[in-house]
Scaffold this motif. Sequence first.
Motif, PDB file in Angstrom:
ATOM      1  N   GLU A  28       0.832  -1.206   0.000  1.00 51.37           N
ATOM      2  CA  GLU A  28       0.000   0.000   0.000  1.00 51.37           C
ATOM      3  C   GLU A  28       0.865   1.254   0.000  1.00 51.37           C
ATOM      4  O   GLU A  28       0.553   2.219  -0.682  1.00 51.37           O
ATOM      5  CB  GLU A  28      -0.944   0.004   1.207  1.00 51.37           C
ATOM      6  CG  GLU A  28      -2.156  -0.855   1.000  1.00 51.37           C
ATOM      7  CD  GLU A  28      -3.158  -0.736   2.123  1.00 51.37           C
ATOM      8  OE1 GLU A  28      -2.751  -0.746   3.313  1.00 51.37           O
ATOM      9  OE2 GLU A  28      -4.351  -0.630   1.822  1.00 51.37           O
ATOM     10  N   ARG A  40      -4.345  -2.588  -6.410  1.00 53.74           N
ATOM     11  CA  ARG A  40      -5.179  -2.062  -5.314  1.00 53.74           C
ATOM     12  C   ARG A  40      -6.371  -2.991  -5.043  1.00 53.74           C
ATOM     13  O   ARG A  40      -6.714  -3.256  -3.894  1.00 53.74           O
ATOM     14  CB  ARG A  40      -5.681  -0.669  -5.635  1.00 53.74           C
ATOM     15  CG  ARG A  40      -4.613   0.399  -5.557  1.00 53.74           C
ATOM     16  CD  ARG A  40      -5.222   1.788  -5.729  1.00 53.74           C
ATOM     17  NE  ARG A  40      -4.198   2.795  -5.925  1.00 53.74           N
ATOM     18  CZ  ARG A  40      -3.471   3.341  -4.968  1.00 53.74           C
ATOM     19  NH1 ARG A  40      -3.658   2.957  -3.729  1.00 53.74           N
ATOM     20  NH2 ARG A  40      -2.568   4.253  -5.239  1.00 53.74           N
ATOM     21  N   GLU A  47      -7.259  -5.392  -1.545  1.00 58.85           N
ATOM     22  CA  GLU A  47      -8.529  -5.484  -0.804  1.00 58.85           C
ATOM     23  C   GLU A  47      -8.938  -6.949  -0.631  1.00 58.85           C
ATOM     24  O   GLU A  47      -9.408  -7.344   0.431  1.00 58.85           O
ATOM     25  CB  GLU A  47      -9.626  -4.688  -1.515  1.00 58.85           C
ATOM     26  CG  GLU A  47      -9.407  -3.187  -1.449  1.00 58.85           C
ATOM     27  CD  GLU A  47      -9.195  -2.682  -0.029  1.00 58.85           C
ATOM     28  OE1 GLU A  47      -9.949  -3.070   0.886  1.00 58.85           O
ATOM     29  OE2 GLU A  47      -8.254  -1.890   0.171  1.00 58.85           O
ATOM     30  N   ARG A  79      -6.677  -8.437   1.984  1.00 62.99           N
ATOM     31  CA  ARG A  79      -7.062  -7.966   3.321  1.00 62.99           C
ATOM     32  C   ARG A  79      -8.219  -8.812   3.864  1.00 62.99           C
ATOM     33  O   ARG A  79      -8.212  -9.200   5.037  1.00 62.99           O
ATOM     34  CB  ARG A  79      -7.451  -6.492   3.266  1.00 62.99           C
ATOM     35  CG  ARG A  79      -7.781  -5.922   4.632  1.00 62.99           C
ATOM     36  CD  ARG A  79      -8.044  -4.431   4.600  1.00 62.99           C
ATOM     37  NE  ARG A  79      -6.760  -3.729   4.588  1.00 62.99           N
ATOM     38  CZ  ARG A  79      -6.334  -2.939   3.611  1.00 62.99           C
ATOM     39  NH1 ARG A  79      -7.086  -2.699   2.571  1.00 62.99           N
ATOM     40  NH2 ARG A  79      -5.171  -2.341   3.677  1.00 62.99           N
TER      41      ARG A  79
END
Length: 119
Positions: free
Chosen positions: A33, A86, A90, A93
């Motif tokens: 990130e 990106r 996600e 995560r």
Amino acid sequence: MRFRIVLPAALVMLGATGPVFASSCTEQIATIERRLDSAGAEKVTGKEPPGGPTSSNSAKALDKPPAVKPTDPSAKPTAGGVSEARALIEKARAQDKAGDTKACEDTMTQAKEKAGALP
């Protein structure tokens, strides 16, 4: 006699609620990130990172990017690749939150490949 049985059981329960340590995948997510929010990513995508404009006022920042080429020339970053990275972060995560470390690490490998060698 009951006290001797209850105390060890209570200690086991107490130990189970100890500190939670960040997984290696959590650390990878944070690292990538930061790369995707860097001035190099901003240069590739032409877009300001979600956290606002990047700063070059860091005492640790280089005056200019190193004049080296990536070891893999096909790792050229693109705006689309940064966007895909990106989205993969996600996904990673969510996998990390679910405790699926292997899937998270595999997803992070894909995110790194998509991000490419950012300047």
